[in-house]
Design a protein around this motif. Structure first.
Motif, PDB file in Angstrom:
ATOM      1  N   PHE A   1      -8.820 -16.680 -22.700  1.00 52.11           N
ATOM      2  CA  PHE A   1      -8.679 -15.890 -23.929  1.00 52.11           C
ATOM      3  C   PHE A   1      -8.090 -16.727 -25.071  1.00 52.11           C
ATOM      4  N   GLN A   2      -7.264 -17.715 -24.717  1.00 54.65           N
ATOM      5  CA  GLN A   2      -6.631 -18.562 -25.728  1.00 54.65           C
ATOM      6  C   GLN A   2      -7.420 -19.850 -25.976  1.00 54.65           C
ATOM      7  N   LEU A   3      -8.623 -19.928 -25.395  1.00 52.79           N
ATOM      8  CA  LEU A   3      -9.502 -21.083 -25.595  1.00 52.79           C
ATOM      9  C   LEU A   3      -8.858 -22.380 -25.120  1.00 52.79           C
ATOM     10  N   LYS A   4      -8.043 -22.283 -24.068  1.00 56.73           N
ATOM     11  CA  LYS A   4      -7.387 -23.459 -23.493  1.00 56.73           C
ATOM     12  C   LYS A   4      -8.157 -23.864 -22.238  1.00 56.73           C
ATOM     13  N   GLY A   5      -9.192 -24.665 -22.434  1.00 58.71           N
ATOM     14  CA  GLY A   5     -10.057 -25.028 -21.323  1.00 58.71           C
ATOM     15  C   GLY A   5      -9.348 -25.781 -20.228  1.00 58.71           C
ATOM     16  N   GLU A   6      -8.494 -26.737 -20.596  1.00 55.45           N
ATOM     17  CA  GLU A   6      -7.790 -27.531 -19.592  1.00 55.45           C
ATOM     18  C   GLU A   6      -6.856 -26.668 -18.756  1.00 55.45           C
ATOM     19  N   SER A   7      -6.125 -25.747 -19.413  1.00 52.27           N
ATOM     20  CA  SER A   7      -5.218 -24.866 -18.679  1.00 52.27           C
ATOM     21  C   SER A   7      -5.989 -23.938 -17.747  1.00 52.27           C
ATOM     22  N   ALA A   8      -7.177 -23.496 -18.170  1.00 55.55           N
ATOM     23  CA  ALA A   8      -7.998 -22.636 -17.314  1.00 55.55           C
ATOM     24  C   ALA A   8      -8.441 -23.400 -16.068  1.00 55.55           C
ATOM     25  N   VAL A   9      -8.841 -24.662 -16.241  1.00 59.28           N
ATOM     26  CA  VAL A   9      -9.253 -25.479 -15.102  1.00 59.28           C
ATOM     27  C   VAL A   9      -8.077 -25.706 -14.156  1.00 59.28           C
ATOM     28  N   VAL A  10      -6.890 -25.957 -14.724  1.00 61.41           N
ATOM     29  CA  VAL A  10      -5.695 -26.165 -13.896  1.00 61.41           C
ATOM     30  C   VAL A  10      -5.373 -24.907 -13.089  1.00 61.41           C
ATOM     31  N   ALA A  11      -5.419 -23.740 -13.735  1.00 58.40           N
ATOM     32  CA  ALA A  11      -5.126 -22.484 -13.037  1.00 58.40           C
ATOM     33  C   ALA A  11      -6.131 -22.231 -11.916  1.00 58.40           C
ATOM     34  N   PHE A  12      -7.412 -22.452 -12.199  1.00 61.76           N
ATOM     35  CA  PHE A  12      -8.438 -22.263 -11.169  1.00 61.76           C
ATOM     36  C   PHE A  12      -8.235 -23.249 -10.026  1.00 61.76           C
ATOM     37  N   GLY A  13      -7.927 -24.511 -10.379  1.00 60.67           N
ATOM     38  CA  GLY A  13      -7.703 -25.513  -9.344  1.00 60.67           C
ATOM     39  C   GLY A  13      -6.485 -25.210  -8.488  1.00 60.67           C
ATOM     40  N   ARG A  14      -5.399 -24.753  -9.140  1.00 57.16           N
ATOM     41  CA  ARG A  14      -4.195 -24.411  -8.387  1.00 57.16           C
ATOM     42  C   ARG A  14      -4.465 -23.277  -7.413  1.00 57.16           C
ATOM     43  N   PHE A  15      -5.143 -22.245  -7.874  1.00 55.51           N
ATOM     44  CA  PHE A  15      -5.415 -21.108  -6.988  1.00 55.51           C
ATOM     45  C   PHE A  15      -6.295 -21.539  -5.816  1.00 55.51           C
ATOM     46  N   THR A  16      -7.286 -22.372  -6.096  1.00 51.85           N
ATOM     47  CA  THR A  16      -8.193 -22.822  -5.035  1.00 51.85           C
ATOM     48  C   THR A  16      -7.463 -23.698  -4.022  1.00 51.85           C
ATOM     49  N   TYR A  17      -6.738 -24.707  -4.506  1.00 52.80           N
ATOM     50  CA  TYR A  17      -6.031 -25.622  -3.600  1.00 52.80           C
ATOM     51  C   TYR A  17      -4.986 -24.885  -2.768  1.00 52.80           C
TER      52      TYR A  17
END
Length: 262
Positions: free
Chosen positions: A106-122
């Motif tokens: 929602f905040q157009l923070k692509g890098e933070s979105a990737v980090v959040a997705f990666g953290r949840f997956t790992y």
């Protein structure tokens, strides 16, 4: 899906009412800050126009905490092995990564979105369902994002400081974001059925309160003022992504607060 929609429909109505209330509260606060105080009255603090009410709620919350929540949290801290306690904290933190992902988008923070997705997956796959925070070891530290931060990102004002019964420090923007995150956005909690969800929420609250016990040693002076300033500084810190700004809530020589841990 139908059951989920039916369960969330009343909460969506509450959410709408809360968000609609943000604008009037901002206007009331502005009037309270700008209008001259009647002669002989106590001046209104522009940082906290509802301080009289907030202090009463703060006292109520402290009474509940002193007689119920804190004793339970101290017992939990005393009898729960540190490794188990850390695992429980990691598990609940992992559930918030879906919230972090949504609000990063929602905040157009692509890098933070990737980090959040990666953290949840790992953490979910390699960390035994989130009990072990392996993502941080992979140099993916948490980047907390919530809908209150999203509102701030898009220019919605914070509104006056509010002390809410049982919920603690807040503002209209923060509370509107809290309700949105809890009842409108996708969440891992949607997969938990009743009554298990209530038990899990209770454990989460006790675990969070137990983790805050060491932070009580930082409180000095008037506890209400300290908590208010710490909360507002922390929110400003999050909304500005850690960028240091002039803090309108701190008084000249207040102690430097540990914004990342408090």
């Amino acid at each position: 899906m139908k059951q989920l929609f039916t369960r969330r429909r009343p909460t969506a109505i509450v959410l709408l009412l809360v968000l609609v209330a943000i604008l009037p509260l901002n206007q009331v606060a502005a009037q309270a800050m700008q209008a001259p105080a009647p002669e002989g009255s106590v001046p209104v603090d522009p940082k906290d126009p509802y301080e009289n009410w907030n202090r009463k709620v703060f006292s109520f919350n402290r009474t509940i905490d002193r007689w119920f929540l804190k004793p339970v949290a101290k017992a939990y801290r005393a009898y729960t092995p540190q490794m188990v306690d850390r695992g429980i904290t990691n598990f609940f933190n992992n559930l918030t990564e879906l919230r972090n992902f949504s609000n990063s988008v929602f905040q157009l923070k692509g890098e933070s979105a990737v980090v959040a997705f990666g953290r949840f997956t790992y953490n979910t796959v390699f960390g035994l369902g989130g009990l072990i925070d392996v993502a941080t070891a992979f140099d993916l530290p948490e980047r907390p994002e919530d809908f209150g931060q999203t509102l701030g990102y898009w220019g919605v004002g914070s509104g006056p400081y509010l002390m809410l019964p049982l919920l603690g420090p807040s503002t209209p923007r923060h509370f509107g974001g809290f309700v949105t995150d809890a009842f409108a956005l996708p969440s891992a909690w949607d997969a938990v059925e009743s009554p298990e969800v209530y038990f899990a929420r209770a454990v989460q609250v006790v675990d969070k309160r137990a983790d805050l016990i060491p932070a009580e040693s930082f409180i000095s002076g008037d506890s209400y003022t300290f908590v208010r300033n710490a909360f507002l500084q922390r929110r400003a810190f999050l909304i500005n992504d850690g960028e240091v700004i002039n803090d309108p809530f701190a008084s000249g020589n207040d102690e430097e607060l540990m914004l990342e841990n408090f």
